[in-house]
Scaffold this motif. Structure first.
Motif, PDB file in Angstrom:
ATOM      1  N   CYS A  14       0.735  -1.256  -0.006  1.00  0.00           N
ATOM      2  CA  CYS A  14       0.096   0.113   0.055  1.00  0.00           C
ATOM      3  C   CYS A  14       0.741   1.191   0.045  1.00  0.00           C
ATOM      4  CB  CYS A  14      -0.795   0.040   1.222  1.00  0.00           C
ATOM      5  SG  CYS A  14      -1.945  -1.442   1.294  1.00  0.00           S
ATOM      6  N   THR A  15       0.405   2.363  -0.557  1.00  0.00           N
ATOM      7  CA  THR A  15       1.051   3.664  -0.734  1.00  0.00           C
ATOM      8  C   THR A  15       1.551   4.162   0.739  1.00  0.00           C
ATOM      9  OG1 THR A  15      -0.887   4.663  -1.225  1.00  0.00           O
ATOM     10  CG2 THR A  15       0.602   3.966  -3.260  1.00  0.00           C
ATOM     11  N   GLY A  16       0.373   4.017   1.654  1.00  0.00           N
ATOM     12  CA  GLY A  16       0.622   4.324   3.004  1.00  0.00           C
ATOM     13  C   GLY A  16       1.415   3.684   3.842  1.00  0.00           C
ATOM     14  N   SER A  17       1.448   2.544   3.573  1.00  0.00           N
ATOM     15  CA  SER A  17       2.529   1.665   4.245  1.00  0.00           C
ATOM     16  C   SER A  17       3.717   1.774   3.828  1.00  0.00           C
ATOM     17  CB  SER A  17       2.076   0.014   4.311  1.00  0.00           C
ATOM     18  OG  SER A  17       0.869  -0.076   4.629  1.00  0.00           O
ATOM     19  N   CYS A  18       3.996   1.981   2.592  1.00  0.00           N
ATOM     20  CA  CYS A  18       5.145   2.346   2.083  1.00  0.00           C
ATOM     21  C   CYS A  18       5.926   3.912   2.430  1.00  0.00           C
ATOM     22  CB  CYS A  18       5.365   2.387   0.430  1.00  0.00           C
ATOM     23  SG  CYS A  18       6.751   2.740  -0.332  1.00  0.00           S
ATOM     24  N   ALA A  19       5.019   4.618   2.532  1.00  0.00           N
ATOM     25  CA  ALA A  19       5.345   5.937   2.999  1.00  0.00           C
ATOM     26  C   ALA A  19       5.776   6.222   4.393  1.00  0.00           C
ATOM     27  CB  ALA A  19       4.193   7.071   3.016  1.00  0.00           C
ATOM     28  N   LYS A  20       5.152   5.141   5.293  1.00  0.00           N
ATOM     29  CA  LYS A  20       5.377   4.932   6.744  1.00  0.00           C
ATOM     30  C   LYS A  20       6.649   4.530   6.709  1.00  0.00           C
ATOM     31  CE  LYS A  20       3.949   2.677  11.015  1.00  0.00           C
ATOM     32  NZ  LYS A  20       2.724   2.086  11.587  1.00  0.00           N
ATOM     33  N   CYS A  21       7.175   3.558   6.021  1.00  0.00           N
ATOM     34  CA  CYS A  21       8.339   2.889   6.040  1.00  0.00           C
ATOM     35  C   CYS A  21       9.562   3.940   5.830  1.00  0.00           C
ATOM     36  CB  CYS A  21       8.620   1.554   5.181  1.00  0.00           C
ATOM     37  SG  CYS A  21       7.572   0.267   5.429  1.00  0.00           S
ATOM     38  N   LEU A  22       9.308   4.734   4.721  1.00  0.00           N
ATOM     39  CA  LEU A  22      10.267   5.786   4.277  1.00  0.00           C
ATOM     40  C   LEU A  22      10.423   6.838   5.565  1.00  0.00           C
ATOM     41  CD1 LEU A  22       9.298   6.596   0.795  1.00  0.00           C
ATOM     42  CD2 LEU A  22      10.980   5.162   1.496  1.00  0.00           C
ATOM     43  N   ALA A  49      -4.161  13.464   1.169  1.00  0.00           N
ATOM     44  CA  ALA A  49      -3.098  13.280   2.082  1.00  0.00           C
ATOM     45  C   ALA A  49      -1.837  13.064   1.132  1.00  0.00           C
ATOM     46  CB  ALA A  49      -3.288  12.240   3.179  1.00  0.00           C
ATOM     47  N   MET A  50      -1.879  11.957   0.315  1.00  0.00           N
ATOM     48  CA  MET A  50      -1.041  11.405  -0.492  1.00  0.00           C
ATOM     49  C   MET A  50      -0.379  12.737  -1.642  1.00  0.00           C
ATOM     50  SD  MET A  50      -0.134   8.627   0.371  1.00  0.00           S
ATOM     51  CE  MET A  50       0.898   8.207  -0.909  1.00  0.00           C
ATOM     52  N   PHE A  51      -1.413  13.514  -1.949  1.00  0.00           N
ATOM     53  CA  PHE A  51      -0.982  14.925  -2.752  1.00  0.00           C
ATOM     54  C   PHE A  51      -0.096  15.555  -1.907  1.00  0.00           C
ATOM     55  CE2 PHE A  51      -1.663  19.024  -3.882  1.00  0.00           C
ATOM     56  CZ  PHE A  51      -1.201  19.044  -5.265  1.00  0.00           C
ATOM     57  N   THR A  52      -0.550  15.857  -0.572  1.00  0.00           N
ATOM     58  CA  THR A  52       0.172  16.588   0.387  1.00  0.00           C
ATOM     59  C   THR A  52       1.917  16.059   0.617  1.00  0.00           C
ATOM     60  OG1 THR A  52      -1.725  17.056   1.472  1.00  0.00           O
ATOM     61  CG2 THR A  52       0.190  17.736   2.556  1.00  0.00           C
ATOM     62  N   SER A  53       1.947  14.727   0.622  1.00  0.00           N
ATOM     63  CA  SER A  53       3.074  14.065   0.672  1.00  0.00           C
ATOM     64  C   SER A  53       4.167  14.562  -0.366  1.00  0.00           C
ATOM     65  CB  SER A  53       2.912  12.856   0.979  1.00  0.00           C
ATOM     66  OG  SER A  53       2.971  12.224  -0.318  1.00  0.00           O
ATOM     67  N   ILE A  54       3.463  14.625  -1.685  1.00  0.00           N
ATOM     68  CA  ILE A  54       4.448  15.088  -2.596  1.00  0.00           C
ATOM     69  C   ILE A  54       5.047  16.432  -2.270  1.00  0.00           C
ATOM     70  CG2 ILE A  54       4.372  15.381  -5.171  1.00  0.00           C
ATOM     71  CD1 ILE A  54       2.123  13.943  -5.381  1.00  0.00           C
ATOM     72  N   ALA A  84       7.686  15.845   0.192  1.00  0.00           N
ATOM     73  CA  ALA A  84       8.845  15.200  -0.295  1.00  0.00           C
ATOM     74  C   ALA A  84       9.684  16.058  -1.068  1.00  0.00           C
ATOM     75  CB  ALA A  84       8.384  14.115  -1.239  1.00  0.00           C
ATOM     76  N   ALA A  85       9.108  17.018  -1.765  1.00  0.00           N
ATOM     77  CA  ALA A  85       9.953  18.154  -2.488  1.00  0.00           C
ATOM     78  C   ALA A  85      10.680  19.092  -1.597  1.00  0.00           C
ATOM     79  CB  ALA A  85       8.844  19.006  -3.305  1.00  0.00           C
ATOM     80  N   ILE A  86      10.021  19.323  -0.439  1.00  0.00           N
ATOM     81  CA  ILE A  86      10.711  20.107   0.683  1.00  0.00           C
ATOM     82  C   ILE A  86      12.047  19.386   1.192  1.00  0.00           C
ATOM     83  CG2 ILE A  86      10.734  21.008   3.084  1.00  0.00           C
ATOM     84  CD1 ILE A  86       7.511  21.768   2.442  1.00  0.00           C
ATOM     85  N   GLY A  87      11.690  18.065   1.359  1.00  0.00           N
ATOM     86  CA  GLY A  87      13.032  17.190   1.847  1.00  0.00           C
ATOM     87  C   GLY A  87      13.918  17.048   0.648  1.00  0.00           C
ATOM     88  N   VAL A  88      13.651  17.011  -0.598  1.00  0.00           N
ATOM     89  CA  VAL A  88      14.562  16.985  -1.585  1.00  0.00           C
ATOM     90  C   VAL A  88      15.530  18.202  -1.733  1.00  0.00           C
ATOM     91  CG1 VAL A  88      14.965  17.132  -3.955  1.00  0.00           C
ATOM     92  CG2 VAL A  88      13.586  15.344  -2.827  1.00  0.00           C
ATOM     93  N   VAL A  89      14.793  19.282  -1.213  1.00  0.00           N
ATOM     94  CA  VAL A  89      15.650  20.777  -1.147  1.00  0.00           C
ATOM     95  C   VAL A  89      16.434  20.854  -0.174  1.00  0.00           C
ATOM     96  CG1 VAL A  89      15.182  23.131  -0.986  1.00  0.00           C
ATOM     97  CG2 VAL A  89      13.847  21.965  -2.685  1.00  0.00           C
ATOM     98  N   GLY A  90      15.797  20.333   1.113  1.00  0.00           N
ATOM     99  CA  GLY A  90      16.589  20.566   2.212  1.00  0.00           C
ATOM    100  C   GLY A  90      18.022  19.300   2.230  1.00  0.00           C
ATOM    101  N   ALA A  91      17.670  18.117   1.874  1.00  0.00           N
ATOM    102  CA  ALA A  91      18.888  17.079   1.578  1.00  0.00           C
ATOM    103  C   ALA A  91      19.855  17.696   0.545  1.00  0.00           C
ATOM    104  CB  ALA A  91      18.322  15.705   1.363  1.00  0.00           C
ATOM    105  N   GLY A  92      19.278  18.339  -0.622  1.00  0.00           N
ATOM    106  CA  GLY A  92      20.293  18.726  -1.569  1.00  0.00           C
ATOM    107  C   GLY A  92      20.862  19.681  -1.339  1.00  0.00           C
ATOM    108  N   ALA A 142       7.669  10.751  -3.484  1.00  0.00           N
ATOM    109  CA  ALA A 142       7.029  11.777  -4.536  1.00  0.00           C
ATOM    110  C   ALA A 142       6.486  10.964  -5.578  1.00  0.00           C
ATOM    111  CB  ALA A 142       8.044  12.858  -5.272  1.00  0.00           C
ATOM    112  N   ILE A 143       7.137   9.934  -6.247  1.00  0.00           N
ATOM    113  CA  ILE A 143       6.532   9.098  -6.966  1.00  0.00           C
ATOM    114  C   ILE A 143       5.222   8.145  -6.445  1.00  0.00           C
ATOM    115  CG2 ILE A 143       6.993   6.824  -8.515  1.00  0.00           C
ATOM    116  CD1 ILE A 143      10.078   7.925  -8.693  1.00  0.00           C
ATOM    117  N   ASN A 144       5.423   7.667  -5.037  1.00  0.00           N
ATOM    118  CA  ASN A 144       4.763   6.913  -4.425  1.00  0.00           C
ATOM    119  C   ASN A 144       3.277   7.950  -4.111  1.00  0.00           C
ATOM    120  OD1 ASN A 144       3.726   4.668  -2.883  1.00  0.00           O
ATOM    121  ND2 ASN A 144       4.102   5.860  -0.824  1.00  0.00           N
ATOM    122  N   GLY A 145       3.652   9.126  -3.725  1.00  0.00           N
ATOM    123  CA  GLY A 145       2.687  10.097  -3.480  1.00  0.00           C
ATOM    124  C   GLY A 145       1.745  10.139  -4.905  1.00  0.00           C
TER     125      GLY A 145
END
Length: 201
Positions: free
Chosen positions: A2-10, A88-93, A96-104, A179-182
């Motif tokens: 499930c996309t929700g379970s996958c997001a939780k693992c991440l 909720a999944m759309f919001t996670s995208i 996720a973009a914020i995370g990419v910017v921070g880590a980048g 982001a893809i999962n979202g």
């Protein structure tokens, strides 16, 4: 899965990475494992807080959002039982973009710091400066003798910034995957959503 379970693992994976990045950046304020009496003796890139803000604090927000996706209430939204989960999944995208910017940001700072080398006490002069020319010390360990200290500053610098670089790249990959999962979750919904269970009740 499930996309929700996958997001939780991440999310579970991102939290310890964020904590480690915080610790690495804090340790860099103690060059060579030593306390310095002048902040000017600390490498400039440490003050950019790539591991504290970029891969640390800023990464906590996406991680918490990802963790909460699995338990998000998806029922009863505008007559469409699954739209809450999709939103909720759309919001996670976005997170996720914020995370990419921070880590980048952390990755870029770390790469620059590794290439430039540490600020250290120059052998024979007692002055603190950057003795290496753009990455030349990485392939020639004999040049490390140009640094008198504090402590084993070159190894300290390389180890911690390399850890920040690697962990930042992992965070970028994980947030990119979410982001893809979202996108999939937004389009298809969560295969384990509460709507399916309510129908069978």
């Amino acid at each position: 899965m499930c996309t929700g379970s996958c997001a939780k693992c991440l999310g579970i994976t991102l939290i310890p990475l964020a904590i480690l990045c915080l610790l690495c950046n804090i340790l860099l304020f103690f060059p060579g494992g030593k306390t310095v009496d002048n902040n000017d003796h600390i490498t400039d890139e440490v003050w950019y807080f790539g591991g504290i803000f970029g891969s640390g604090v800023l990464m906590i927000f996406p991680a918490l959002v990802f963790l909460g996706l699995k338990n998000n209430d998806c029922c009863g939204c505008c007559g469409n039982e699954s739209c809450g989960k999709r939103f909720a999944m759309f919001t996670s995208i976005i997170f996720a973009a914020i995370g990419v910017v921070g880590a980048g940001y952390s990755v870029i700072i770390s790469a620059v710091a590794i290439n430039r080398g540490p600020k250290c006490e120059m052998l024979g002069s007692g002055n603190f400066s950057y003795p290496f020319v753009e990455g030349d010390y990485l392939s020639n360990h004999k040049l490390w003798d140009a640094c008198k200290g504090p402590g084993d500053i070159v190894t300290w610098h390389l180890t911690l910034f390399s850890m920040l670089l690697v962990m930042g790249l992992v965070q970028v990959a994980l947030c990119g995957f979410q982001a893809i999962n979202g996108i999939i979750g937004t389009i298809c919904g969560d295969c384990c959503g509460c709507c399916g269970s309510s129908e069978g009740a």
